[in-house]
Design an enzyme around this catalytic site. Structure first.
Site, PDB file in Angstrom:
ATOM      1  N   TYR A  14     100.633   7.749  15.519  1.00  0.00           N
ATOM      2  CA  TYR A  14     101.300   6.460  15.769  1.00  0.00           C
ATOM      3  C   TYR A  14     100.232   5.361  15.848  1.00  0.00           C
ATOM      4  CZ  TYR A  14     104.187   3.207  18.564  1.00  0.00           C
ATOM      5  OH  TYR A  14     104.870   2.125  19.035  1.00  0.00           O
ATOM      6  N   ARG A  54     105.197   3.116  45.274  1.00  0.00           N
ATOM      7  CA  ARG A  54     104.484   3.447  44.043  1.00  0.00           C
ATOM      8  C   ARG A  54     104.545   4.938  43.730  1.00  0.00           C
ATOM      9  NH1 ARG A  54      99.464   2.640  44.905  1.00  0.00           N
ATOM     10  NH2 ARG A  54      99.531   0.525  45.733  1.00  0.00           N
ATOM     11  N   LYS A  73     112.697   6.622  23.373  1.00  0.00           N
ATOM     12  CA  LYS A  73     113.444   7.048  22.181  1.00  0.00           C
ATOM     13  C   LYS A  73     114.620   7.947  22.592  1.00  0.00           C
ATOM     14  CE  LYS A  73     109.886   5.019  20.388  1.00  0.00           C
ATOM     15  NZ  LYS A  73     109.915   3.607  20.150  1.00  0.00           N
ATOM     16  N   ASP A 102     101.781  14.275  21.246  1.00  0.00           N
ATOM     17  CA  ASP A 102     102.889  13.324  21.305  1.00  0.00           C
ATOM     18  C   ASP A 102     104.101  14.056  20.722  1.00  0.00           C
ATOM     19  OD1 ASP A 102     104.806  11.367  20.755  1.00  0.00           O
ATOM     20  OD2 ASP A 102     103.327   9.814  20.372  1.00  0.00           O
TER      21      ASP A 102
HETATM   22  C1  LIG Z   1     105.665   8.662  18.028  1.00  0.00           C
HETATM   23  C2  LIG Z   1     105.643   7.563  19.043  1.00  0.00           C
HETATM   24  N1  LIG Z   1     104.900   7.727  20.139  1.00  0.00           N
HETATM   25  C3  LIG Z   1     104.832   6.774  21.078  1.00  0.00           C
HETATM   26  C4  LIG Z   1     105.513   5.597  20.947  1.00  0.00           C
HETATM   27  C5  LIG Z   1     105.347   4.523  21.984  1.00  0.00           C
HETATM   28  O1  LIG Z   1     106.436   4.400  22.809  1.00  0.00           O
HETATM   29  P1  LIG Z   1     106.748   3.039  23.568  1.00  0.00           P
HETATM   30  O2  LIG Z   1     107.284   2.108  22.538  1.00  0.00           O
HETATM   31  O3  LIG Z   1     107.710   3.429  24.620  1.00  0.00           O
HETATM   32  O4  LIG Z   1     105.462   2.533  24.143  1.00  0.00           O
HETATM   33  C6  LIG Z   1     106.311   5.377  19.827  1.00  0.00           C
HETATM   34  C7  LIG Z   1     107.081   4.120  19.677  1.00  0.00           C
HETATM   35  O5  LIG Z   1     107.591   3.800  18.627  1.00  0.00           O
HETATM   36  C8  LIG Z   1     106.366   6.395  18.836  1.00  0.00           C
HETATM   37  O6  LIG Z   1     107.078   6.226  17.706  1.00  0.00           O
END
Ligand SMILES: Cc1ncc(COP(=O)(O)O)c(C=O)c1O
Length: 414
Positions: free
Chosen positions: A130, A76, A227, A202
């Site tokens: 988001y 882990r 991404k 983020d």
């Molecule tokens: C700006 C942003 N933050 C976080 C995430 C979340 O990522 P994950 O899909 O890997 O959980 C996304 C996913 O589309 C996103 O566009």
């Protein structure tokens, strides 16, 4: 490579190439490639392991004394493949102390917020966040006694007026999801620091590459590595990178929640990371060309791309970012859902899918309206989000041009 226990992070003589004195593109290539993790090959191999074996009981007991990457302990806590990725991501954010890895971007956001918030706290969150970040606040944090208040993403230093006795943290996302407002991160962080408030960002759009959050005053930066870091649409990944002040809190919370990623996924993410610079530059070039071209189309009312002068927060983007990514939206001038469907469904080179940051282009109808509470989303027509991939830009433009013709025909018929 020996048994459990093993290599210490502080032993910098073992690092091959790393270090934050290097330029960002160099760090992408060298990050995490310690000789003791790669052996005689270029990439740290996939270490599939749950059990780590110790030489003796004394060795096992000594293992408990340290809780840092670079020391074998138990699956882990990862093994060289995950440690190499965490170290490489830390190097993307000068001033950072460490990185924890998560099985998705959302799990990284959830854990980072849990690490800093307590029942009774107020969390300030950008109104353009988001939507699963908002849902987490509304569905989970609320039940847990945390109140979330939303702020205009263009608030800048004005955030100081929203900070109260109970404000513990500010969750930023710049640019905002779907609508791409750029926030004045340094001004927000300065106001937060004055009042002892923790800042989280983020940073997925900029991939910690075109914008370095910690250097701009952020305490904790979060990536959906799913991404651009992975870049090939085949792995889910999240990461939380933070300053020394927050490291133990973030690390222990992630460990208490049992967060770990598979070494295979870490390997693929490392492979993606090595080409991030060239991919980002190509995404940037093609997306900018397409954004500018779309801005000149009569059916397009507005293009929401941080590098275009009329995008909210553009001046801050120019001041703080070193580039722009391949994801942006545009607002149609009139039309309806049927016209949007005619546009999107007929595209040959754009997939219809929720993610972005991969090598392939995507188009998605989006509606920012339901995810707003501090500000009102006003638009001339429907909104479409594009992920510009690595295809030839002229082919993408030709595909979009036909899409606009379909849009026009469908919208005019009604
Ligand atoms: C700006 C942003 N933050 C976080 C995430 C979340 O990522 P994950 O899909 O890997 O959980 C996304 C996913 O589309 C996103 O566009």
């Amino acid at each position: 490579m020996g048994r459990a226990g093993g290599y210490r992070k502080s032993d910098r003589s073992r690092v091959r190439g790393g270090g934050s004195d290097k330029k960002p593109a160099t760090r992408l290539v060298t990050g995490g490639r310690r000789k003791e993790w790669t052996g005689a090959v270029v990439n740290p191999p996939v270490w599939r392991a749950s059990t780590h074996l110790y030489d003796s009981v004394a060795d096992m007991r000594a293992g408990k004394a340290s809780n840092e990457d670079g020391r074998f302990f138990y699956g882990r806590r990862g093994s060289p493949t995950q440690w190499a990725l965490a170290e490489a991501l830390t190097e993307l954010e000068p001033g950072a102390h460490g990185t924890m890895l998560f099985p998705s971007g959302v799990s990284a956001i959830a854990c980072a917020l849990l690490a800093v918030l307590r029942p009774g706290d107020v969390l300030l969150m950008a109104d353009s966040s988001y939507d699963p970040t908002r849902s987490y606040a509304e569905a989970f944090l609320k039940k847990w006694g945390v109140e979330t208040r939303y702020y205009d993403p263009l608030i800048g230093a004005g955030i100081a007026d929203l900070i109260c006795e109970r404000t513990r943290a500010i969750m930023m996302e710049s640019p905002g999801s779907l609508t791409f407002e750029i926030q004045d991160v340094p001004a927000i962080c300065a106001a937060a620091k004055d009042r002892g408030v923790t800042t989280l960002l983020d940073n997925t759009w900029a991939a910690s590459y075109f914008f370095r959050g910690i250097e701009h005053g952020v305490d904790i930066t979060i990536l959906a590595g799913t991404k651009y870091i992975v870049g090939h649409s085949d792995v889910m990944l999240g990461s939380v990178t933070c300053t020394e002040k927050y490291w133990q809190r973030v690390r222990r919370t992630a460990q208490q929640l049992g967060q770990v990623i598979a070494p295979d996924d870490a390997y693929l993410a490392l492979r993606g990371l090595r080409t991030l610079d060239v991919r980002m530059r190509q995404h940037q070039d093609s997306a900018l060309k397409i954004a500018r071209w779309l801005a000149g189309q009569p059916r397009v009312a507005r293009v929401l791309h941080p590098a275009l002068p009329d995008c909210p927060g553009h001046a801050i983007w120019r001041r703080d970012f070193s580039g722009s990514a391949g994801l942006f939206s545009f607002v149609m001038d009139g039309g309806d859902a049927d016209a949007v469907a005619a546009f999107v469904d007929g595209l040959a080179l754009f997939g219809i899918g929720y993610s972005w940051g991969g090598y392939e282009s995507l188009a998605l109808p989006v509606d920012p309206t339901p995810d707003r509470s501090a500000t009102e989303w006003k638009a001339e027509g429907p909104v479409i989000r594009l992920n510009i991939g690595l295809e030839d830009c002229a082919d993408l433009m030709a595909d979009l041009a036909k899409g606009l013709e379909r849009y026009e025909k469908t919208a005019c018929k009604r």
